[in-house]
Design a protein around this motif. Structure first.
Motif, mmCIF file in Angstrom:
data_model
loop_
_atom_site.group_PDB
_atom_site.id
_atom_site.type_symbol
_atom_site.label_atom_id
_atom_site.label_comp_id
_atom_site.label_asym_id
_atom_site.label_seq_id
_atom_site.Cartn_x
_atom_site.Cartn_y
_atom_site.Cartn_z
ATOM 1 N N LYS A 103 -21.443 122.874 44.134
ATOM 2 C CA LYS A 103 -20.940 122.837 45.503
ATOM 3 C C LYS A 103 -21.967 123.489 46.418
ATOM 4 C CE LYS A 103 -15.876 122.733 45.391
ATOM 5 N NZ LYS A 103 -14.659 123.499 45.758
ATOM 6 N N LEU A 104 -22.396 122.764 47.434
ATOM 7 C CA LEU A 104 -23.318 123.314 48.416
ATOM 8 C C LEU A 104 -22.568 123.940 49.583
ATOM 9 C CD1 LEU A 104 -25.935 120.420 48.388
ATOM 10 C CD2 LEU A 104 -25.887 122.510 47.010
ATOM 11 N N THR A 105 -21.393 123.384 49.893
ATOM 12 C CA THR A 105 -20.460 123.964 50.851
ATOM 13 C C THR A 105 -19.063 123.719 50.298
ATOM 14 O OG1 THR A 105 -20.103 121.966 52.196
ATOM 15 C CG2 THR A 105 -22.043 123.321 52.724
ATOM 16 N N GLU A 106 -18.045 124.100 51.025
ATOM 17 C CA GLU A 106 -16.681 123.859 50.568
ATOM 18 C C GLU A 106 -16.347 122.368 50.526
ATOM 19 O OE1 GLU A 106 -14.154 125.788 49.364
ATOM 20 O OE2 GLU A 106 -15.808 127.210 49.160
ATOM 21 N N LYS A 107 -17.099 121.563 51.286
ATOM 22 C CA LYS A 107 -16.791 120.137 51.378
ATOM 23 C C LYS A 107 -17.867 119.239 50.783
ATOM 24 C CE LYS A 107 -14.117 120.659 55.666
ATOM 25 N NZ LYS A 107 -13.977 120.182 57.077
ATOM 26 N N PHE A 108 -18.973 119.810 50.343
ATOM 27 C CA PHE A 108 -20.123 118.982 49.972
ATOM 28 C C PHE A 108 -20.688 119.459 48.639
ATOM 29 C CE2 PHE A 108 -24.727 117.875 50.495
ATOM 30 C CZ PHE A 108 -24.559 116.499 50.516
ATOM 31 N N SER A 109 -21.010 118.491 47.758
ATOM 32 C CA SER A 109 -21.568 118.823 46.446
ATOM 33 C C SER A 109 -22.673 117.840 46.089
ATOM 34 C CB SER A 109 -20.484 118.800 45.365
ATOM 35 O OG SER A 109 -19.991 117.483 45.170
ATOM 36 N N ALA A 110 -23.509 118.253 45.139
ATOM 37 C CA ALA A 110 -24.603 117.411 44.660
ATOM 38 C C ALA A 110 -24.734 117.594 43.156
ATOM 39 C CB ALA A 110 -25.913 117.770 45.363
ATOM 40 N N ASN A 125 -16.347 131.570 37.880
ATOM 41 C CA ASN A 125 -14.954 131.702 38.320
ATOM 42 C C ASN A 125 -14.722 131.093 39.690
ATOM 43 O OD1 ASN A 125 -14.189 133.071 35.970
ATOM 44 N ND2 ASN A 125 -14.813 135.060 36.816
ATOM 45 N N GLU A 126 -15.763 131.044 40.515
ATOM 46 C CA GLU A 126 -15.629 130.471 41.853
ATOM 47 C C GLU A 126 -15.623 128.944 41.827
ATOM 48 O OE1 GLU A 126 -17.925 132.688 40.993
ATOM 49 O OE2 GLU A 126 -17.004 134.490 41.865
ATOM 50 N N GLY A 127 -16.022 128.367 40.717
ATOM 51 C CA GLY A 127 -16.044 126.909 40.594
ATOM 52 C C GLY A 127 -17.168 126.245 41.347
ATOM 53 N N LEU A 128 -18.226 126.981 41.630
ATOM 54 C CA LEU A 128 -19.346 126.411 42.372
ATOM 55 C C LEU A 128 -20.243 125.543 41.489
ATOM 56 C CD1 LEU A 128 -20.415 129.477 44.565
ATOM 57 C CD2 LEU A 128 -18.949 127.552 45.203
ATOM 58 N N SER A 188 -26.544 112.232 42.671
ATOM 59 C CA SER A 188 -25.291 111.897 43.340
ATOM 60 C C SER A 188 -24.870 112.973 44.330
ATOM 61 C CB SER A 188 -24.175 111.679 42.314
ATOM 62 O OG SER A 188 -24.047 112.801 41.459
ATOM 63 N N LEU A 189 -24.072 112.554 45.327
ATOM 64 C CA LEU A 189 -23.569 113.424 46.381
ATOM 65 C C LEU A 189 -22.103 113.100 46.622
ATOM 66 C CD1 LEU A 189 -26.472 112.948 48.966
ATOM 67 C CD2 LEU A 189 -26.196 114.906 47.427
ATOM 68 N N THR A 190 -21.318 114.113 46.976
ATOM 69 C CA THR A 190 -19.912 113.910 47.307
ATOM 70 C C THR A 190 -19.532 114.760 48.509
ATOM 71 O OG1 THR A 190 -19.276 113.442 45.015
ATOM 72 C CG2 THR A 190 -17.523 114.137 46.500
ATOM 73 N N ALA A 212 -16.162 111.061 35.683
ATOM 74 C CA ALA A 212 -17.105 111.093 36.802
ATOM 75 C C ALA A 212 -18.536 111.007 36.297
ATOM 76 C CB ALA A 212 -16.912 112.374 37.610
ATOM 77 N N MET A 213 -18.762 111.313 35.028
ATOM 78 C CA MET A 213 -20.106 111.224 34.454
ATOM 79 C C MET A 213 -20.691 109.822 34.589
ATOM 80 S SD MET A 213 -21.365 114.065 33.312
ATOM 81 C CE MET A 213 -22.659 113.426 32.256
ATOM 82 N N HIS A 214 -19.859 108.808 34.568
ATOM 83 C CA HIS A 214 -20.364 107.436 34.706
ATOM 84 C C HIS A 214 -20.645 107.082 36.163
ATOM 85 C CE1 HIS A 214 -20.830 103.091 34.145
ATOM 86 N NE2 HIS A 214 -19.971 102.933 35.133
ATOM 87 N N PHE A 215 -19.751 107.462 37.045
ATOM 88 C CA PHE A 215 -19.828 107.016 38.435
ATOM 89 C C PHE A 215 -20.611 107.961 39.340
ATOM 90 C CE2 PHE A 215 -15.920 105.102 36.802
ATOM 91 C CZ PHE A 215 -16.062 103.786 37.210
ATOM 92 N N ASN A 216 -20.254 109.240 39.292
ATOM 93 C CA ASN A 216 -20.725 110.184 40.303
ATOM 94 C C ASN A 216 -20.460 111.598 39.803
ATOM 95 O OD1 ASN A 216 -21.171 111.797 42.526
ATOM 96 N ND2 ASN A 216 -19.516 110.934 43.759
ATOM 97 N N ALA A 217 -21.443 112.190 39.132
ATOM 98 C CA ALA A 217 -21.241 113.492 38.506
ATOM 99 C C ALA A 217 -21.014 114.607 39.514
ATOM 100 C CB ALA A 217 -22.445 113.831 37.623
ATOM 101 N N SER A 218 -21.421 114.417 40.771
ATOM 102 C CA SER A 218 -21.223 115.485 41.759
ATOM 103 C C SER A 218 -19.741 115.729 42.035
ATOM 104 C CB SER A 218 -21.954 115.143 43.064
ATOM 105 O OG SER A 218 -21.416 113.994 43.689
ATOM 106 N N LYS A 219 -18.877 114.755 41.718
ATOM 107 C CA LYS A 219 -17.429 114.971 41.878
ATOM 108 C C LYS A 219 -16.919 116.093 40.995
ATOM 109 C CE LYS A 219 -15.781 110.990 40.813
ATOM 110 N NZ LYS A 219 -14.756 109.978 40.533
ATOM 111 N N LEU A 220 -17.608 116.374 39.890
ATOM 112 C CA LEU A 220 -17.140 117.393 38.956
ATOM 113 C C LEU A 220 -17.028 118.757 39.612
ATOM 114 C CD1 LEU A 220 -19.180 116.388 35.773
ATOM 115 C CD2 LEU A 220 -16.757 115.971 36.227
ATOM 116 N N ALA A 221 -17.807 118.994 40.670
ATOM 117 C CA ALA A 221 -17.727 120.267 41.376
ATOM 118 C C ALA A 221 -16.378 120.444 42.063
ATOM 119 C CB ALA A 221 -18.858 120.371 42.402
#
Length: 406
Positions: free
Chosen positions: A168-175, A123-126, A208-210, A77-86
């Motif tokens: 993760k900014l919300t459960e469904k959205f990351s940046a 631990n929360e993976g945020l 990036s945003l996901t 994801a580092m190449h395409f869209n790093a926000s996916k890593l969340a």
């Protein structure tokens, strides 16, 4: 033959600053369209320095038509869209990819190596930290002067170091934001036209945003829809000499979507597609009257700042909206997993014939056992245009760790 091809590769990259002059050989008719002297439509490819930054090294995405902005998160994801890593399922992951280059021409020392990884910070993976190291070797080159006299032997190379922070900014959205250091050494120490060639150095950033959400199917099945947006390689212009005439980095806008269908306990199917466009000025056509309006012997479009170019690139094509639409590149692919252990992939990549003309099918396989994964991809051209990856098998190794000792 090897030295000739590699030497020409280095020279062509170094001479990107003259691309505008090459494109200016087209002629404009009364309707405003541009044609070559033989009457064929003019090719006007958008170019930049350090194009190795846009090479898709990951064999998984390479098997899906180079689509990867919205597919499930892994270290690449580092190449395409790093926000996916969340949204990565595991605590930590590492990937290593080796991509031979120009093997169809018999070259054995031109390649790209790509190492990426990520680590959850809580631990929360945020929060997630990602890293990437991209290295491109052009092999060994015997440099010569304009008369063909041997000068010295060099090993041109380029590399990129990247660090990303995703949250993760919300459960469904990351940046995410990514910082990059870029180094390109094509022919340092040699002299061309009285100018000493130096390495090109740049700093750049990705943003990036996901958005990822579950979708219930009518048959009570489960699926996930993911949408990703990435603006990449926003940074300073570079030059290989002390010249003030500098070239743009391959800044890029990417938008992608992926829909994963969990068919049952063992079978899943993903359909994905990406749309990309360079955020780099379109080369001007028509000669000095149109391309150098202030008569300073410099092409106007090359004097823009990188930030100004991001906005102007959406409406600067000489033929207007019709040409602007030709600058979009399309990737689409599909991925089938059985029991999360065996994958089959296929895809297609398309670029307008007047903007590069790259069109090809891709195929690939994936294997996963415990923490270990292995991906393969193969490219099949659909036109007579040669591709650096013709008849080449790419592969990636992945290691995913669900639990890491604190």
């Amino acid at each position: 033959m090897r030295n000739l091809v590699l030497r020409l590769t280095a020279i062509m990259v170094f001479l990107l600053s003259f691309t505008g002059i090459i494109n200016a050989q087209c002629f404009q008719d009364a309707s405003g369209k541009f044609f070559n002297s033989d009457g064929t439509p003019c090719t006007n490819t958008v170019t930049s320095a350090v194009p190795f930054l846009r090479i898709v090294a990951d064999a998984r995405s390479g098997a899906m038509g180079d689509a990867g902005i919205a597919i499930s998160a892994d270290p690449n994801a580092m190449h395409f869209n790093a926000s996916k890593l969340a949204f990565a399922e595991d605590k930590m992951g590492v990937s290593a990819t080796y991509t031979p280059w120009l093997r169809s021409l018999g070259l054995n020392d031109v390649y790209m190596a790509y190492l990426t990884g990520y680590r959850k910070l809580d631990n929360e993976g945020l929060q997630t930290l990602g890293f990437g190291l991209r290295y491109f070797s052009l092999g060994s080159i015997q440099f010569t002067d304009i008369n063909g006299t041997a000068l010295n032997t060099g090993r041109p190379n380029e590399f990129e170091v990247a660090i990303a922070y995703a949250r993760k900014l919300t459960e469904k959205f990351s940046a995410a934001v990514t910082g990059k250091f870029i180094y390109s050494n094509l022919a340092a120490g040699n002299v061309v036209g009285g100018d000493v060639i130096e390495p090109a150095i740049a700093g750049a950033a990705d943003f990036s945003l996901t958005y990822k959400t579950p979708i219930e199917l009518s048959n009570n099945g489960e699926s996930d829809l993911t949408v990703g947006l990435a603006i990449s390689n926003i940074g300073n212009k570079v030059s290989y000499t002390n010249s003030t005439d500098r070239d743009f980095l391959p800044a890029n806008f990417g938008l992608g979507a992926a829909w994963t269908l969990n068919l049952d306990q063992y079978n899943s199917l993903t359909f994905t597609g990406d749309v990309n466009k360079f955020l780099v000025p379109t080369p001007c056509q028509g000669g000095a009257a149109l391309c150098d309006t202030d008569n300073d012997a410099k092409l106007d479009y090359k004097q823009q700042s990188p930030i100004a170019a991001i906005f102007s690139s959406w409406g600067d094509a000489p033929e207007g909206l019709s040409e602007e639409l030709r600058e979009f590149m399309f990737s689409m692919g599909a991925e089938y997993w059985y029991d999360k252990q065996f994958a089959v992939r296929a895809g297609y990549y398309s670029e307008n014939v007047r903007k590069g003309a790259r069109k090809y099918l891709t195929l690939g396989l994936g294997l996963k056992y415990n923490v270990f994964g292995l991906n393969f991809s193969y490219l099949v051209p659909t036109t007579n245009r040669r591709n650096p990856l013709d008849n080449t098998l790419r592969f990636s190794l992945l290691f995913n760790f669900a639990d890491v000792n604190e």
